[in-house]
Write an enzyme that holds these catalytic residues in place. Structure first.
Site, PDB file in Angstrom:
ATOM      1  N   CYS A   1     -19.124  -3.997   4.022  1.00 17.21           N
ATOM      2  CA  CYS A   1     -19.251  -4.665   2.725  1.00 17.21           C
ATOM      3  C   CYS A   1     -18.588  -6.040   2.738  1.00 17.21           C
ATOM      4  CB  CYS A   1     -18.699  -3.800   1.606  1.00 17.21           C
ATOM      5  SG  CYS A   1     -16.908  -3.536   1.663  1.00 17.21           S
TER       6      CYS A   1
ATOM      7  N   CYS B   1     -14.081   0.585   7.967  1.00 18.07           N
ATOM      8  CA  CYS B   1     -15.419  -0.001   7.838  1.00 18.07           C
ATOM      9  C   CYS B   1     -15.277  -1.411   7.287  1.00 18.07           C
ATOM     10  CB  CYS B   1     -16.280   0.854   6.911  1.00 18.07           C
ATOM     11  SG  CYS B   1     -17.975   0.256   6.725  1.00 18.07           S
TER      12      CYS B   1
ATOM     13  N   ASP C   1       0.815  -1.235   0.000  1.00 17.27           N
ATOM     14  CA  ASP C   1       0.000   0.000   0.000  1.00 17.27           C
ATOM     15  C   ASP C   1       0.839   1.272   0.000  1.00 17.27           C
ATOM     16  OD1 ASP C   1      -2.228  -1.595   0.151  1.00 17.27           O
ATOM     17  OD2 ASP C   1      -2.532  -1.317   2.296  1.00 17.27           O
TER      18      ASP C   1
ATOM     19  N   CYS D   1     -19.048 -13.822  -7.931  1.00 18.24           N
ATOM     20  CA  CYS D   1     -20.036 -12.984  -7.235  1.00 18.24           C
ATOM     21  C   CYS D   1     -21.453 -13.249  -7.752  1.00 18.24           C
ATOM     22  CB  CYS D   1     -19.701 -11.505  -7.419  1.00 18.24           C
ATOM     23  SG  CYS D   1     -18.318 -10.939  -6.405  1.00 18.24           S
TER      24      CYS D   1
END
Length: 327
Positions: free
Chosen positions: A215, A212, A101, A159
């Site tokens: 999801c 968060c 990252d 998915c």
């Protein structure tokens, strides 16, 4: 997040291709580590006076006093990558560079090409066996891929017609399958966003104070995701559903004690308190009014304005807001 827009001397976006940023690159080694922990999900019922810190930020290492010392996955993963890098260079001298990252590398794109998983509709890499609780790191090398090497086919997108992640996102950051408006993402708002958080996004943030997981928590592929067994690290239990008043009362030395060396150090105490004030307002719990009143009269203009918003929200709430739960 302007570093994502960096370009070379010819105006080409550095993240557009690995050889734009690293001309000598010929191959990329992709590594993934599972960070799932045996703990509740953010969407599970929790006390009204608690917040949520993203799962990846819970880790710590035992100390001599048996207390867990905060750790950051960037440091942990980069150390592991450099062990591989060292072994590789001893076996075959070459140029290498490690990233977690931190560079002009889109790790998830290489992860799909390496067969680690597919990019889900929540924009996370999903592995059929491990789910999406994955930390990614790469080693860029100058070694060409031999023509005789067995090619790995990209993982098949599994998915299907599921849209649970899109439907569950409180701020509508997932504007389409595999497309995110980062300016609306709670992870961006609570970690990277400086200054005031737009008022229309505050209530949808709920009790999230750092990052968060929603999801990912609703993703069916994570229902049976295995628990990580990272040697030497374990979740710091005080960060799982942390008490909002505990976070709010932290002065600078206390914040440093609990979060120096952890991902939360990046957000800093003032931004964390801004996020906590929003979570307090969304709780509709009058017990937080004394702390919010204290902040509303403080010197930090952003925190003071956020606290006033939270006070008004609590005072105007006749009933507690309903929380949408997912199974």
């Amino acid at each position: 997040m302007d570093f994502l827009k960096r370009r070379d001397e010819n105006g080409v976006l550095l993240r557009s291709a690995v050889r734009v940023a690293i001309p000598w690159a010929r191959s990329v080694i992709v590594c993934a580590i599972n960070y799932n922990a045996p703990a509740p999900r953010s969407i599970d019922p929790a006390p009204n006076n608690t917040g949520w810190i993203a799962r990846y930020a819970w880790s710590g290492k035992p100390s001599e006093t048996e207390a867990l010392i905060p750790t950051d996955y960037h440091d942990d993963l980069i150390a592991r990558l450099r062990l591989i890098e060292s072994g590789l260079q001893q076996h075959t001298p070459c140029e290498t560079r490690c990233y977690v990252d931190t560079g002009p590398i889109v790790e998830r794109n290489f992860a799909t090409k390496a067969g680690i998983g597919w990019i889900g509709k929540n924009t996370c890499v999903i592995n059929q066996s491990l789910g999406s609780w994955l930390l990614l790191g790469v080693i860029v090398t100058s070694l060409p891929v031999p023509e005789t090497a067995e090619l790995v086919l990209p993982a098949q997108d599994r998915c299907g017609t599921c849209t649970r992640c899109i439907d569950a996102c409180p701020t509508d950051a997932l504007v389409a399958p595999r497309q995110m408006d980062a300016s609306r993402c709670i992870a961006y708002l609570t970690i990277e966003k400086k200054g005031t958080i737009p008022e229309p996004l505050r209530e949808p943030m709920g009790r999230q104070v750092f990052g968060c997981d929603i999801c990912q928590d609703v993703c069916p592929w994570n229902r049976k995701a295995p628990i990580a067994h990272k040697q030497g690290t374990q979740p710091r239990l005080e960060l799982v559903n942390p008490a909002l008043d505990w976070l709010a009362q932290m002065d600078a030395p206390t914040f440093k004690l609990h979060f120096k060396g952890s991902p939360l150090e990046r957000t800093k105490r003032k931004r964390l308190h801004r996020n906590v004030a929003i979570a307090m307002g969304n709780s509709a719990d009058p017990q937080f009014l004394p702390q919010l009143n204290l902040w509303s009269n403080g010197d930090d203009a952003v925190l003071a304005e956020t606290a006033r918003w939270a006070i008004e929200k609590i005072q105007s709430s006749s009933i507690l807001p309903q929380t949408k739960l997912f199974s």
